[in-house]
Design a protein around this motif. Structure first.
Motif, PDB file in Angstrom:
ATOM      1  N   ALA A 239      62.377  27.714  65.986  1.00 60.79           N
ATOM      2  CA  ALA A 239      63.427  27.968  65.125  1.00 60.79           C
ATOM      3  C   ALA A 239      64.616  27.297  65.434  1.00 60.79           C
ATOM      4  O   ALA A 239      65.210  26.974  66.587  1.00 60.79           O
ATOM      5  CB  ALA A 239      63.878  29.503  65.079  1.00 60.79           C
ATOM      6  N   PHE A 240      65.259  26.351  64.290  1.00 57.09           N
ATOM      7  CA  PHE A 240      66.415  25.994  64.542  1.00 57.09           C
ATOM      8  C   PHE A 240      67.587  26.479  63.551  1.00 57.09           C
ATOM      9  O   PHE A 240      67.257  26.815  62.598  1.00 57.09           O
ATOM     10  CB  PHE A 240      66.270  24.218  64.043  1.00 57.09           C
ATOM     11  N   PHE A 241      68.728  26.460  64.172  1.00 58.52           N
ATOM     12  CA  PHE A 241      69.950  27.198  63.354  1.00 58.52           C
ATOM     13  C   PHE A 241      71.148  26.550  63.557  1.00 58.52           C
ATOM     14  O   PHE A 241      71.398  26.245  64.694  1.00 58.52           O
ATOM     15  CB  PHE A 241      69.759  28.743  63.874  1.00 58.52           C
ATOM     16  N   SER A 242      72.098  26.498  62.564  1.00 62.98           N
ATOM     17  CA  SER A 242      73.536  26.009  62.792  1.00 62.98           C
ATOM     18  C   SER A 242      74.125  26.872  61.688  1.00 62.98           C
ATOM     19  O   SER A 242      73.780  27.244  60.559  1.00 62.98           O
ATOM     20  CB  SER A 242      73.346  24.527  62.034  1.00 62.98           C
TER      21      SER A 242
ATOM     22  N   PHE B 145      61.039  25.252  55.820  1.00 64.72           N
ATOM     23  CA  PHE B 145      59.611  25.501  56.612  1.00 64.72           C
ATOM     24  C   PHE B 145      58.740  24.322  56.836  1.00 64.72           C
ATOM     25  O   PHE B 145      58.478  23.743  55.721  1.00 64.72           O
ATOM     26  CB  PHE B 145      59.082  26.742  55.911  1.00 64.72           C
ATOM     27  N   VAL B 146      58.585  23.761  57.945  1.00 67.69           N
ATOM     28  CA  VAL B 146      57.962  22.407  58.065  1.00 67.69           C
ATOM     29  C   VAL B 146      56.672  22.655  58.878  1.00 67.69           C
ATOM     30  O   VAL B 146      56.486  23.433  59.607  1.00 67.69           O
ATOM     31  CB  VAL B 146      58.746  21.677  59.107  1.00 67.69           C
TER      32      VAL B 146
ATOM     33  N   SER C 168      74.550  33.886  57.805  1.00 66.21           N
ATOM     34  CA  SER C 168      74.342  32.724  56.923  1.00 66.21           C
ATOM     35  C   SER C 168      74.435  31.616  57.659  1.00 66.21           C
ATOM     36  O   SER C 168      75.190  31.475  58.638  1.00 66.21           O
ATOM     37  CB  SER C 168      75.477  32.974  55.933  1.00 66.21           C
ATOM     38  N   GLY C 169      73.786  30.600  57.436  1.00 60.34           N
ATOM     39  CA  GLY C 169      73.540  29.267  57.966  1.00 60.34           C
ATOM     40  C   GLY C 169      72.429  28.299  57.551  1.00 60.34           C
ATOM     41  O   GLY C 169      71.838  28.832  56.518  1.00 60.34           O
ATOM     42  N   LYS C 170      72.210  27.311  58.197  1.00 59.52           N
ATOM     43  CA  LYS C 170      70.990  26.824  57.854  1.00 59.52           C
ATOM     44  C   LYS C 170      69.835  26.763  58.922  1.00 59.52           C
ATOM     45  O   LYS C 170      70.193  26.783  60.143  1.00 59.52           O
ATOM     46  CB  LYS C 170      71.737  25.102  57.831  1.00 59.52           C
ATOM     47  N   TYR C 171      68.633  27.100  58.541  1.00 57.18           N
ATOM     48  CA  TYR C 171      67.658  27.492  59.415  1.00 57.18           C
ATOM     49  C   TYR C 171      66.567  26.382  58.866  1.00 57.18           C
ATOM     50  O   TYR C 171      66.287  25.864  57.965  1.00 57.18           O
ATOM     51  CB  TYR C 171      67.002  28.699  58.876  1.00 57.18           C
ATOM     52  N   ILE C 172      65.685  25.912  60.183  1.00 55.56           N
ATOM     53  CA  ILE C 172      64.483  25.337  60.125  1.00 55.56           C
ATOM     54  C   ILE C 172      63.616  25.948  60.765  1.00 55.56           C
ATOM     55  O   ILE C 172      63.755  26.173  61.989  1.00 55.56           O
ATOM     56  CB  ILE C 172      64.694  23.855  60.369  1.00 55.56           C
ATOM     57  N   PHE C 173      62.383  26.131  60.399  1.00 53.55           N
ATOM     58  CA  PHE C 173      61.227  26.789  61.093  1.00 53.55           C
ATOM     59  C   PHE C 173      60.145  25.613  61.011  1.00 53.55           C
ATOM     60  O   PHE C 173      59.512  25.270  60.007  1.00 53.55           O
ATOM     61  CB  PHE C 173      60.904  28.121  60.326  1.00 53.55           C
TER      62      PHE C 173
END
Length: 111
Positions: free
Chosen positions: A33-36, A45-46, A77-82
């Motif tokens: 999990a990546f978060f900013s 979702f990758v 709230s923010g940007k997420y990449i899984f």
């Protein structure tokens, strides 16, 4: 509005690269999990071909989206990449939910 609608998707390569380089991250056995932090909620979702064929990759993304949607009102709230790992297909939904809970708690993203 649902967090999975088109306006809440993260799809700019500039955003992906920035988040990969400078975002907070947490590894679990099923995904990374990546978060900013940001004012609006965006998610991606990758899944790579290491996860399996198209059917398995789509299934993995659907499972992750379903989990993310259950937390829609409780996360910051923010940007997420899984980024999904290839072990996700061996896990039950309950085990995946535990990994998701653990990652969000470690990153302190639950409100």
């Amino acid at each position: 509005m649902s967090c999975l609608s088109k306006s809440h998707r993260l799809n700019s390569s500039k955003d992906f690269n920035k988040l990969y380089r400078s975002g907070e991250k947490w590894h679990t056995s099923s995904f990374v999990a990546f978060f900013s932090s940001n004012d609006e909620l965006k998610a991606a979702f990758v899944t790579s071909k290491k996860v399996g064929n198209a059917v398995l990759r789509n299934k993995a993304r659907r499972r992750m989206r379903a989990l993310f949607a259950t937390y829609e009102n409780r996360i910051k709230s923010g940007k997420y990449i899984f980024v999904v790992k290839n072990t996700i297909n061996d896990k039950s939904f309950l085990q995946l939910k535990k990994d998701f809970d653990f990652a969000l708690k470690r990153l302190e993203l639950l409100q």
